[in-house]
Design an enzyme around this catalytic site. Structure first.
Site, PDB file in Angstrom:
ATOM      1  N   ILE A   4      -5.086   1.852  19.039  1.00  0.00           N
ATOM      2  CA  ILE A   4      -3.845   1.059  19.580  1.00  0.00           C
ATOM      3  C   ILE A   4      -3.296   1.848  20.547  1.00  0.00           C
ATOM      4  CG2 ILE A   4      -1.746   0.007  19.063  1.00  0.00           C
ATOM      5  CD1 ILE A   4      -2.883  -1.059  16.274  1.00  0.00           C
ATOM      6  N   ILE A  42       1.371  16.490  14.746  1.00  0.00           N
ATOM      7  CA  ILE A  42       2.823  16.245  14.462  1.00  0.00           C
ATOM      8  C   ILE A  42       3.263  17.258  13.086  1.00  0.00           C
ATOM      9  CG2 ILE A  42       2.846  13.984  15.494  1.00  0.00           C
ATOM     10  CD1 ILE A  42       2.634  12.767  12.675  1.00  0.00           C
ATOM     11  N   ASN A  65       1.718  12.683   6.306  1.00  0.00           N
ATOM     12  CA  ASN A  65       1.438  12.328   7.613  1.00  0.00           C
ATOM     13  C   ASN A  65       2.571  11.454   8.160  1.00  0.00           C
ATOM     14  OD1 ASN A  65      -0.956  13.653   7.581  1.00  0.00           O
ATOM     15  ND2 ASN A  65      -2.111  11.964   6.891  1.00  0.00           N
ATOM     16  N   SER A  82       5.119  -1.942  10.738  1.00  0.00           N
ATOM     17  CA  SER A  82       3.980  -2.683  10.082  1.00  0.00           C
ATOM     18  C   SER A  82       4.569  -4.011   9.388  1.00  0.00           C
ATOM     19  CB  SER A  82       3.129  -1.863   9.086  1.00  0.00           C
ATOM     20  OG  SER A  82       2.336  -2.767   8.516  1.00  0.00           O
ATOM     21  N   TYR A  84       1.796   2.588   1.737  1.00  0.00           N
ATOM     22  CA  TYR A  84       1.735   2.751   3.173  1.00  0.00           C
ATOM     23  C   TYR A  84       2.998   1.840   4.054  1.00  0.00           C
ATOM     24  CZ  TYR A  84       0.637   0.725   7.858  1.00  0.00           C
ATOM     25  OH  TYR A  84       0.412   0.228   9.147  1.00  0.00           O
ATOM     26  N   LYS A 141       6.432   3.232   6.027  1.00  0.00           N
ATOM     27  CA  LYS A 141       6.949   2.457   7.399  1.00  0.00           C
ATOM     28  C   LYS A 141       8.484   1.971   7.201  1.00  0.00           C
ATOM     29  CE  LYS A 141       3.222   2.679   9.854  1.00  0.00           C
ATOM     30  NZ  LYS A 141       2.860   3.061  11.378  1.00  0.00           N
ATOM     31  N   PHE A 194       1.367  -7.056  12.847  1.00  0.00           N
ATOM     32  CA  PHE A 194       0.632  -7.821  11.902  1.00  0.00           C
ATOM     33  C   PHE A 194      -0.779  -7.347  11.954  1.00  0.00           C
ATOM     34  CE2 PHE A 194       3.147 -10.966   9.426  1.00  0.00           C
ATOM     35  CZ  PHE A 194       4.627 -10.545   9.934  1.00  0.00           C
ATOM     36  N   ASN A 195      -1.796  -8.220  12.044  1.00  0.00           N
ATOM     37  CA  ASN A 195      -3.235  -7.468  12.274  1.00  0.00           C
ATOM     38  C   ASN A 195      -3.670  -7.316  13.564  1.00  0.00           C
ATOM     39  OD1 ASN A 195      -2.621  -8.650   9.465  1.00  0.00           O
ATOM     40  ND2 ASN A 195      -4.633  -8.106   8.927  1.00  0.00           N
ATOM     41  N   GLY A 242      -3.554  -6.831  -4.473  1.00  0.00           N
ATOM     42  CA  GLY A 242      -2.291  -6.746  -3.462  1.00  0.00           C
ATOM     43  C   GLY A 242      -2.457  -7.659  -2.382  1.00  0.00           C
ATOM     44  N   ASP A 243      -3.525  -8.242  -2.215  1.00  0.00           N
ATOM     45  CA  ASP A 243      -3.732  -9.171  -1.066  1.00  0.00           C
ATOM     46  C   ASP A 243      -3.220 -10.444  -1.318  1.00  0.00           C
ATOM     47  OD1 ASP A 243      -5.391  -7.398   0.788  1.00  0.00           O
ATOM     48  OD2 ASP A 243      -7.375  -8.568   0.515  1.00  0.00           O
TER      49      ASP A 243
HETATM   50  C1  WQD Z   1      -7.843  -8.775   6.402  1.00  0.00           C
HETATM   51  C2  WQD Z   1      -8.345 -10.198   5.629  1.00  0.00           C
HETATM   52  C3  WQD Z   1      -8.834  -9.205   3.274  1.00  0.00           C
HETATM   53  C4  WQD Z   1     -11.901  -6.381   4.683  1.00  0.00           C
HETATM   54  C5  WQD Z   1      -3.903  -4.351   6.953  1.00  0.00           C
HETATM   55  C6  WQD Z   1      -2.879  -3.431   6.405  1.00  0.00           C
HETATM   56  C7  WQD Z   1      -1.600  -3.865   7.045  1.00  0.00           C
HETATM   57  C8  WQD Z   1      -2.052  -3.658   8.573  1.00  0.00           C
HETATM   58  C9  WQD Z   1      -3.022  -4.789   9.011  1.00  0.00           C
HETATM   59  C10 WQD Z   1      -1.250  -1.718   9.829  1.00  0.00           C
HETATM   60  C11 WQD Z   1      -7.620  -9.892   4.083  1.00  0.00           C
HETATM   61  C12 WQD Z   1     -10.096  -9.704   4.259  1.00  0.00           C
HETATM   62  C13 WQD Z   1     -11.002  -7.224   4.661  1.00  0.00           C
HETATM   63  C14 WQD Z   1     -13.247  -6.800   4.055  1.00  0.00           C
HETATM   64  C15 WQD Z   1     -12.442  -8.978   3.464  1.00  0.00           C
HETATM   65  N1  WQD Z   1      -2.113  -2.337   9.032  1.00  0.00           N
HETATM   66  N2  WQD Z   1     -11.013  -8.498   4.176  1.00  0.00           N
HETATM   67  N3  WQD Z   1     -13.229  -8.129   3.369  1.00  0.00           N
HETATM   68  O1  WQD Z   1      -5.135  -6.337   4.362  1.00  0.00           O
HETATM   69  O2  WQD Z   1      -4.416  -7.973   6.025  1.00  0.00           O
HETATM   70  O3  WQD Z   1      -3.425  -5.577   6.261  1.00  0.00           O
HETATM   71  O4  WQD Z   1      -4.147  -4.482   8.166  1.00  0.00           O
HETATM   72  O5  WQD Z   1      -0.250  -2.110  10.126  1.00  0.00           O
HETATM   73  O6  WQD Z   1      -0.710  -3.060   6.813  1.00  0.00           O
HETATM   74  O7  WQD Z   1      -2.786  -3.508   4.875  1.00  0.00           O
HETATM   75  O8  WQD Z   1      -6.051  -6.282   6.696  1.00  0.00           O
HETATM   76  O9  WQD Z   1      -8.231  -6.486   7.593  1.00  0.00           O
HETATM   77  O10 WQD Z   1      -7.955  -5.124   5.332  1.00  0.00           O
HETATM   78  O11 WQD Z   1      -7.940  -7.712   5.663  1.00  0.00           O
HETATM   79  O12 WQD Z   1     -12.512 -10.096   2.944  1.00  0.00           O
HETATM   80  O13 WQD Z   1     -14.296  -6.123   4.151  1.00  0.00           O
HETATM   81  O14 WQD Z   1      -9.714  -9.583   5.501  1.00  0.00           O
HETATM   82  O15 WQD Z   1      -8.934  -9.793   2.073  1.00  0.00           O
HETATM   83  O16 WQD Z   1      -7.865 -11.582   3.603  1.00  0.00           O
HETATM   84  P1  WQD Z   1      -4.604  -6.672   5.855  1.00  0.00           P
HETATM   85  P2  WQD Z   1      -7.583  -6.276   6.537  1.00  0.00           P
END
Ligand code: WQD
Length: 325
Positions: A12, A52, A91, A116, A140, A144, A168-169, A283-284
């Site tokens: 990024i 840092i 970190n 985040s 994490y 933040k 977001f993502n 946690g998802d």
């Molecule tokens: C996305 C979707 C998974 C990998 C993370 C961080 C968050 C932010 C964004 C920085 C989910 C699914 C993923 C895989 C899968 N980062 N998945 N198989 O968890 O939404 O957020 O990135 O700020 O803080 O937690 O992102 O890309 O890991 O997952 O099925 O091998 O893809 O379950 O639904 P997430 P992700």
């Protein structure tokens, strides 16, 4: 403006540095290259190889009369943060406090911080706006949120203005192909799918297909990294011109499922991308989508490259060119 981008050799960070350069700013990247790469550095910027966690290198770097800094240097794997919290304490927390103290000593009065969506935790309503309760589910996200709190105190006590941008993502790559450094060992969906398409990974593990979503797989608000970069430049202009701090979500306001991204990757790459459906990842949440109304209103910003085809095709361009080092 003379700006230092901390973490500007990263995925990024390099897109943010490029956007600031394109807007005529003078950019210096400060990076320890632990995850960033020299490949992501540009000829029209300065580079300081520093850490840092070394306060002297920060103090030295900041003595060059910067008017602002963008802080994108952090560990960001939510899952890992629950196994190695000490890495995230050092970190993310110690590193940021070092930056704040060095910035305060050097008289740098404007900070744009990469926060985040993880600060929100389990969604209580959708789309998530900035008034949503902040109850992070992982360490994490906790780091933040704490940093956002430090920024409020450093404004009160040291007059440092800041913009906390709740990503977001983040996904996709510069459409002009100017940035090619690939993330390594990323656990995020897009890099993982790209690695499977490239044959560098055997298959994509889909973490659960029994969520209460259209196709049962997880839905997230993916935001193109170039849209993110434009938001950073707009946020910097806002805090320097309005002389006000702000906290905003950065999302596309549209949700995409794992299967939608998978099918688009198969279509664009022509690759099979084998998958295996496994259990949910702890946690998802099933669905996370942002409201970015506040960023639109205050920054006049909106996502324009965050459609699924742009996210996947620009990612595939970057991976398709890559030679596995
Ligand atoms: C996305 C979707 C998974 C990998 C993370 C961080 C968050 C932010 C964004 C920085 C989910 C699914 C993923 C895989 C899968 N980062 N998945 N198989 O968890 O939404 O957020 O990135 O700020 O803080 O937690 O992102 O890309 O890991 O997952 O099925 O091998 O893809 O379950 O639904 P997430 P992700």
């Amino acid at each position: 403006m003379k700006i230092v981008v901390i973490g500007g050799a990263g995925y990024i960070g390099s897109h943010v540095a490029r956007e600031l350069l394109d807007r005529g700013h003078q950019v210096t990247v400060f990076d320890n290259l632990s995850t960033g790469t020299r490949e992501n550095l540009f000829s029209d910027e300065e580079f300081i190889h520093g850490d840092i966690l070394t306060t002297d290198s920060l103090r030295q770097a900041f003595s060059q009369g910067f008017e602002a800094l963008i802080h994108l240097a952090a560990s960001k794997a939510a899952g890992e943060s629950m196994i190695k919290p000490e890495k995230y304490s050092v970190n993310n927390i110690t590193g940021t406090l070092n930056i704040l103290n060095a910035a305060s000593e050097a008289g740098i009065g404007n900070i744009v911080f990469s926060s985040s969506a993880a600060v929100y935790g389990e969604p209580q309503y959708l789309p998530i706006d900035e008034d949503h309760p902040t109850v992070p589910e992982n360490y994490y996200g906790f780091t933040k949120l704490q940093i956002e709190g430090f920024l409020r105190w450093y404004e009160k006590l040291k007059g440092i203005r800041s913009a906390s941008l709740r990503y977001f993502n983040a996904a996709g790559y510069d459409a002009a192909g100017r940035i090619t450094g690939l993330e390594h060992n990323s656990a995020n969906l897009l890099p993982v799918i790209m690695e499977v398409a490239m044959g560098w990974r055997n298959n994509l593990q889909i973490f659960g297909d029994d969520y209460d979503t259209e196709d049962g797989t997880g839905v997230r608000d993916y935001i193109h990294v170039s849209d993110l970069a434009r938001a950073h430049a707009a946020a910097l202009e806002y805090i320097t011109e309005k002389k006000q701090s702000l906290t905003v979500n950065l999302g596309s306001e549209s949700g995409l499922s794992v299967l939608q991204i998978l099918e688009t990757t198969r279509k664009i790459s022509g690759k099979k991308v084998p998958v295996e459906v496994v259990g949910r990842r702890p946690g998802d949440p099933g669905k996370l989508v942002a409201s970015s109304a506040k960023a639109k209103e205050l920054l006049g910003w909106k996502a324009t490259e965050s459609d699924v085809d742009s996210l996947v095709s620009t990612s595939w361009n970057a991976y398709g060119k890559a030679i596995r080092l």
